[in-house]
Design a protein around this motif. Structure first.
Motif, mmCIF file in Angstrom:
data_model
loop_
_atom_site.group_PDB
_atom_site.id
_atom_site.type_symbol
_atom_site.label_atom_id
_atom_site.label_comp_id
_atom_site.label_asym_id
_atom_site.label_seq_id
_atom_site.Cartn_x
_atom_site.Cartn_y
_atom_site.Cartn_z
ATOM 1 N N ASN A 95 -22.787 -24.790 1.869
ATOM 2 C CA ASN A 95 -22.682 -23.645 1.900
ATOM 3 C C ASN A 95 -22.783 -23.453 0.319
ATOM 4 O O ASN A 95 -21.671 -23.744 -0.215
ATOM 5 C CB ASN A 95 -21.117 -23.326 2.465
ATOM 6 C CG ASN A 95 -21.297 -21.186 2.069
ATOM 7 O OD1 ASN A 95 -20.394 -21.000 0.302
ATOM 8 N ND2 ASN A 95 -20.984 -20.872 3.771
ATOM 9 N N PHE A 231 -24.166 -19.087 7.934
ATOM 10 C CA PHE A 231 -22.468 -19.355 8.985
ATOM 11 C C PHE A 231 -22.980 -18.659 10.351
ATOM 12 O O PHE A 231 -23.055 -17.700 10.122
ATOM 13 C CB PHE A 231 -21.449 -19.660 7.680
ATOM 14 C CG PHE A 231 -20.131 -19.548 8.328
ATOM 15 C CD1 PHE A 231 -20.005 -21.031 8.936
ATOM 16 C CD2 PHE A 231 -19.975 -18.439 9.343
ATOM 17 C CE1 PHE A 231 -19.182 -21.622 8.536
ATOM 18 C CE2 PHE A 231 -18.972 -19.154 9.483
ATOM 19 C CZ PHE A 231 -18.219 -20.794 10.070
ATOM 20 N N TYR A 270 -26.129 -21.740 4.683
ATOM 21 C CA TYR A 270 -25.910 -22.970 3.745
ATOM 22 C C TYR A 270 -27.866 -23.770 4.165
ATOM 23 O O TYR A 270 -28.348 -22.956 4.513
ATOM 24 C CB TYR A 270 -25.025 -23.839 5.813
ATOM 25 C CG TYR A 270 -24.187 -23.941 5.664
ATOM 26 C CD1 TYR A 270 -23.438 -24.873 5.454
ATOM 27 C CD2 TYR A 270 -23.324 -23.038 5.876
ATOM 28 C CE1 TYR A 270 -22.173 -25.203 5.615
ATOM 29 C CE2 TYR A 270 -21.972 -22.952 5.692
ATOM 30 C CZ TYR A 270 -21.070 -23.927 5.639
ATOM 31 O OH TYR A 270 -19.739 -23.794 5.798
#
Length: 385
Positions: A95, A231, A270
């Motif tokens: 992330n 995400f 990500y």
């Protein structure tokens, strides 16, 4: 016949091997990111050439037995079906937290490029549900440059559980009735995540496309980033790194522990260091944004240094553009265009050096290291300062 000349040659060869860029950076990075702990992926790109590309440590701590053997754990420990890429490398997904903001900024500037919006458009034009007249004086450029004056009051009005599991709607809900600001728009710096979340809603409103679909079509696909994603709390990929903090042992700290981890426009991407190289090249080659608008994004619009409102990256000679921090060249130091990211245990640095055609990436899933100190050390070894 004397062996001294040959011994000297061998010695010189060994010294040379021990003084390569890889060996010099290894000496810095290995102590910071031990093999049996959370770690980091580090990459250095010069022009189109990758000068350095290595991973250190573990993507997740729940390793299968083969990984445990490789780092010296007991073979008797049980296997729990962890992916084969548990050791961090250039294909490990992190992330990247607030480094995601440059993607949001580029998306907004794409709409500017297409003539669909103007940077001087007031927020009230797109969000008439916001009750206060003050939104008429807050422009899109103020949201992009962290100079809106809009405060972040979420911690004051939401429970811990709401903030941990909150989404984009909850993140900006308070803005509808907010009736004050910290300063006049454009006059100061206050780093603000919710206003970047608001830009995500702006992109949806203007484009008519759902957020993730817009980015797939207009950002990731043109850049060739086919393994980059936002995400999704309902579909968490099992091959992504977890973030960790140290508290009497390593503890997972990402979704479910960190507040507003799931919001996307301000910090939800990500990606990998290898994928980010594609982003860098797409920016350089004008695949996602025109050179003039990219130059405007990488121009300092808001002075960060000495702001009374925010300490995030508040250091001397620092400005904020649209999605990037900027440090102009000073006293022999290079011009830096960069962004940092902090989300749970993830700690990220993505630094561009446009005058040197250079990129340094440090993607870590632990937050116990000094990001700026490490960057300075890497710069020195690469002969940037």
């Amino acid at each position: 016949m004397s062996l001294k000349p040959y011994i000297a040659l061998v010695t010189m060869a060994l010294v040379s091997c021990n003084n390569t860029l890889e060996s010099r950076l290894d000496r810095i990075l290995k102590p910071l990111f031990p093999a049996d702990e959370p770690g980091a992926a580090v990459l250095v790109l010069k022009g189109n050439d990758i000068l350095f590309d290595k991973g250190y440590g573990l993507a997740r701590l729940e390793q299968d037995s083969s990984i445990r053997r490789e780092i010296g754990f007991s073979e008797s420990l049980p296997k729990n079906n962890f992916p084969e890429n548990a050791l961090i490398d250039g294909d490990t997904h992190f992330n990247i937290a607030s480094v995601s903001k440059q993607f949001t900024a580029v998306a907004v500037l794409q709409l500017v490029q297409e003539g669909k919006i103007s940077l001087d458009d007031p927020v009230s034009q797109y969000f008439p549900e916001f009750e206060s007249d003050m939104w008429k004086e807050v422009y899109i450029k103020h949201l992009l440059s962290h100079s809106s004056g809009i405060p972040d009051v979420r911690a004051d009005i939401l429970t811990r559980e709401q903030r941990v599991f909150g989404d984009e709607d909850l993140s900006i809900e308070y803005m509808k009735t907010l009736d004050y600001r910290h300063f006049a728009p454009g006059t100061a710096y206050e780093y603000m995540n919710p206003t970047y979340t608001l830009l995500g809603f702006l992109i949806e409103k203007v484009s008519g496309e759902p957020f993730t679909e817009f980015f797939q079509k207009h950002i990731f696909n043109p850049a060739g980033m086919d393994d980059t994603y936002y995400f999704d709390r309902n579909n968490e990929r099992p091959d992504a790194a977890h973030g960790y903090i140290y508290d009497n042992g390593w503890k997972e700290y990402d979704f479910g522990e960190e507040t507003f981890f799931a919001t996307r426009p301000d910090g939800g991407i990500y990606t990998t260091t290898h994928e980010f190289v594609k982003w860098e090249k797409a920016l350089r080659e004008g695949k996602v944004l025109s050179p003039d608008l990219l130059a405007e994004a990488m121009t300092g619009h808001t002075e960060v240094s000495y702001s009374r409102w925010s300490d995030y990256q508040n250091r001397p000679n620092t400005w904020y553009g649209y999605g990037w921090f900027i440090e102009p060249a000073l006293d022999g130091a290079p011009r830096r265009v960069y962004h940092t990211g902090d989300n749970g245990g993830f700690m990220i640095m993505a630094a561009r050096y446009p005058d040197e055609d250079l990129l340094i990436l440090i993607f870590a899933n632990r937050n116990d290291w000094d990001r700026y100190e490490l960057l300075m050390k890497l710069e020195k070894e690469i002969n940037l300062n």
